[in-house]
Scaffold this active site. Structure first.
Site, PDB file in Angstrom:
ATOM      1  N   GLY A  46       0.770  -1.237   0.000  1.00  0.00           N
ATOM      2  CA  GLY A  46       0.000   0.000   0.000  1.00  0.00           C
ATOM      3  C   GLY A  46       0.805   1.292   0.000  1.00  0.00           C
ATOM      4  N   GLU A 101       4.087   4.348   5.957  1.00  0.00           N
ATOM      5  CA  GLU A 101       2.850   3.565   5.839  1.00  0.00           C
ATOM      6  C   GLU A 101       1.789   4.345   5.061  1.00  0.00           C
ATOM      7  OE1 GLU A 101       1.237   1.082   5.488  1.00  0.00           O
ATOM      8  OE2 GLU A 101       0.856  -0.109   7.268  1.00  0.00           O
ATOM      9  N   ASP A 105      -4.579   2.392  10.931  1.00  0.00           N
ATOM     10  CA  ASP A 105      -5.989   2.066  11.176  1.00  0.00           C
ATOM     11  C   ASP A 105      -6.127   1.514  12.595  1.00  0.00           C
ATOM     12  OD1 ASP A 105      -8.692   1.714  10.358  1.00  0.00           O
ATOM     13  OD2 ASP A 105      -8.297  -0.344   9.762  1.00  0.00           O
ATOM     14  N   LYS A 133      -6.490   7.034  10.750  1.00  0.00           N
ATOM     15  CA  LYS A 133      -7.907   6.800  11.032  1.00  0.00           C
ATOM     16  C   LYS A 133      -8.044   6.503  12.527  1.00  0.00           C
ATOM     17  CE  LYS A 133     -10.124   4.268   7.568  1.00  0.00           C
ATOM     18  NZ  LYS A 133     -10.558   2.946   7.029  1.00  0.00           N
ATOM     19  N   PHE A 154     -13.748   3.326   4.218  1.00  0.00           N
ATOM     20  CA  PHE A 154     -12.733   2.541   3.518  1.00  0.00           C
ATOM     21  C   PHE A 154     -12.311   3.284   2.262  1.00  0.00           C
ATOM     22  CE2 PHE A 154     -10.973  -0.852   0.906  1.00  0.00           C
ATOM     23  CZ  PHE A 154     -10.135  -1.456   1.824  1.00  0.00           C
ATOM     24  N   ASP A 161      -5.634  -0.232  -1.874  1.00  0.00           N
ATOM     25  CA  ASP A 161      -6.397  -1.117  -2.749  1.00  0.00           C
ATOM     26  C   ASP A 161      -7.755  -1.515  -2.180  1.00  0.00           C
ATOM     27  OD1 ASP A 161      -5.215  -2.799  -0.643  1.00  0.00           O
ATOM     28  OD2 ASP A 161      -6.012  -4.473  -1.820  1.00  0.00           O
ATOM     29  N   ARG A 167      -5.032   0.699  -6.845  1.00  0.00           N
ATOM     30  CA  ARG A 167      -3.812   1.280  -6.270  1.00  0.00           C
ATOM     31  C   ARG A 167      -3.259   2.406  -7.137  1.00  0.00           C
ATOM     32  NH1 ARG A 167      -2.107  -2.031  -2.009  1.00  0.00           N
ATOM     33  NH2 ARG A 167      -2.426  -4.260  -2.259  1.00  0.00           N
TER      34      ARG A 167
HETATM   35  P1  5GP Z   1      -3.882  -1.626  10.770  1.00  0.00           P
HETATM   36  O1  5GP Z   1      -2.887  -2.724  11.032  1.00  0.00           O
HETATM   37  O2  5GP Z   1      -3.469  -0.286  11.309  1.00  0.00           O
HETATM   38  O3  5GP Z   1      -5.285  -2.004  11.188  1.00  0.00           O
HETATM   39  O4  5GP Z   1      -4.046  -1.511   9.215  1.00  0.00           O
HETATM   40  C1  5GP Z   1      -3.037  -1.223   8.409  1.00  0.00           C
HETATM   41  C2  5GP Z   1      -3.332  -1.705   7.011  1.00  0.00           C
HETATM   42  O5  5GP Z   1      -4.718  -1.961   6.771  1.00  0.00           O
HETATM   43  C3  5GP Z   1      -2.956  -0.637   6.039  1.00  0.00           C
HETATM   44  O6  5GP Z   1      -1.607  -0.735   5.672  1.00  0.00           O
HETATM   45  C4  5GP Z   1      -3.886  -0.903   4.889  1.00  0.00           C
HETATM   46  O7  5GP Z   1      -3.301  -1.816   4.004  1.00  0.00           O
HETATM   47  C5  5GP Z   1      -5.111  -1.538   5.501  1.00  0.00           C
HETATM   48  N1  5GP Z   1      -6.210  -0.557   5.602  1.00  0.00           N
HETATM   49  C6  5GP Z   1      -6.706   0.013   6.712  1.00  0.00           C
HETATM   50  N2  5GP Z   1      -7.689   0.885   6.428  1.00  0.00           N
HETATM   51  C7  5GP Z   1      -7.794   0.885   5.079  1.00  0.00           C
HETATM   52  C8  5GP Z   1      -8.626   1.600   4.152  1.00  0.00           C
HETATM   53  O8  5GP Z   1      -9.471   2.449   4.488  1.00  0.00           O
HETATM   54  N3  5GP Z   1      -8.427   1.337   2.835  1.00  0.00           N
HETATM   55  C9  5GP Z   1      -7.522   0.419   2.385  1.00  0.00           C
HETATM   56  N4  5GP Z   1      -7.427   0.241   1.081  1.00  0.00           N
HETATM   57  N5  5GP Z   1      -6.710  -0.266   3.229  1.00  0.00           N
HETATM   58  C10 5GP Z   1      -6.851  -0.038   4.556  1.00  0.00           C
HETATM   59 MG    MG Z   2      -1.518  -2.392   3.441  1.00  0.00          MG
END
Ligand code: 5GP
Ligand code: MG
Length: 185
Positions: A46, A101, A105, A133, A154, A161, A167
């Site tokens: 990403g 990054e 999230d 987020k 999202f 993606d 992407r």
């Molecule tokens: P975390 O581990 O912080 O929950 O999430 C990190 C990963 O989740 C990010 O690198 C991304 O790939 C994916 N992700 C989280 N939220 C989104 C979103 O709104 N859109 C997309 N495409 N990927 C997300």
């Molecule tokens: Mg990712």
């Protein structure tokens, strides 16, 4: 108009807005990192687009690495478990790591990576994320550099993606519900 634009419900950040924000972030990071010989580590896949732009916006002497972790698979919610599927290729003892990054999230991924790099002997680990987020956070982690704080939607584009697609959109947007198959998750 490209063929993917019709799937987008709304644009959150245009190509121009992203470029302007990254330019400002790069200057802020330059001041903090100019004497640190940083190692920028991009989280695949990403962050690959953001990585290319942020390293050019921050003209410090640095090197770059890439790490891949399993995260969402093809769904839109996190599993919680993080696994490294491609590791960095050098010894990081004493290095100042800057993790690049796409989006912070739940915090699972970056919480894991921060620990991982500290365990491997990094002098410091800072976090640079294009999107934050905070409403979805389950791990106590904050980024040092943040592009935009986004609502709980999202998003796709600019590296991010849905099912490995979108992407290469130059902007960041939200998909129409019907693209997910009726809008149920
Ligand atoms: P975390 O581990 O912080 O929950 O999430 C990190 C990963 O989740 C990010 O690198 C991304 O790939 C994916 N992700 C989280 N939220 C989104 C979103 O709104 N859109 C997309 N495409 N990927 C997300
Ligand atoms: Mg990712």
């Amino acid at each position: 108009m490209g063929m993917m634009d019709q799937d987008i419900l709304k644009v959150l950040y245009t190509e121009k807005q992203i470029a302007a924000r990254i330019e400002a972030m790069g200057m802020e990071m330059y001041d903090a990192l100019k004497d640190k010989d940083p190692l920028f580590v991009s989280v695949l896949r990403g962050a690959f687009v953001f990585m290319a732009d942020i390293v050019r916006a921050c003209q410090v002497r640095c090197d770059v690495e890439f790490i891949a972790v399993s995260s969402y698979g093809n769904a839109t919610s996190s599993s919680g478990a993080v696994k490294i599927t491609h590791d960095i290729q050098q010894d990081i003892t004493g290095r100042n790591i800057v993790v690049i990054e796409d989006i912070l999230d739940s915090g699972n991924t970056l919480h894991f990576l921060k620990q991982y790099f500290m365990t491997k002997g990094a002098a410091s680990v800072s976090i640079c994320t294009l999107l934050d987020k905070p409403s979805r956070r389950t791990k106590a982690i904050t980024a040092d550099y943040i592009g935009f704080t986004v609502p709980d939607e999202f998003v796709v584009g600019y590296g991010l993606d849905y099912c490995q697609k979108y992407r290469n959109l130059p902007y960041i947007g939200v998909l129409k519900p019907e693209v997910y198959g009726g809008g149920e998750e």
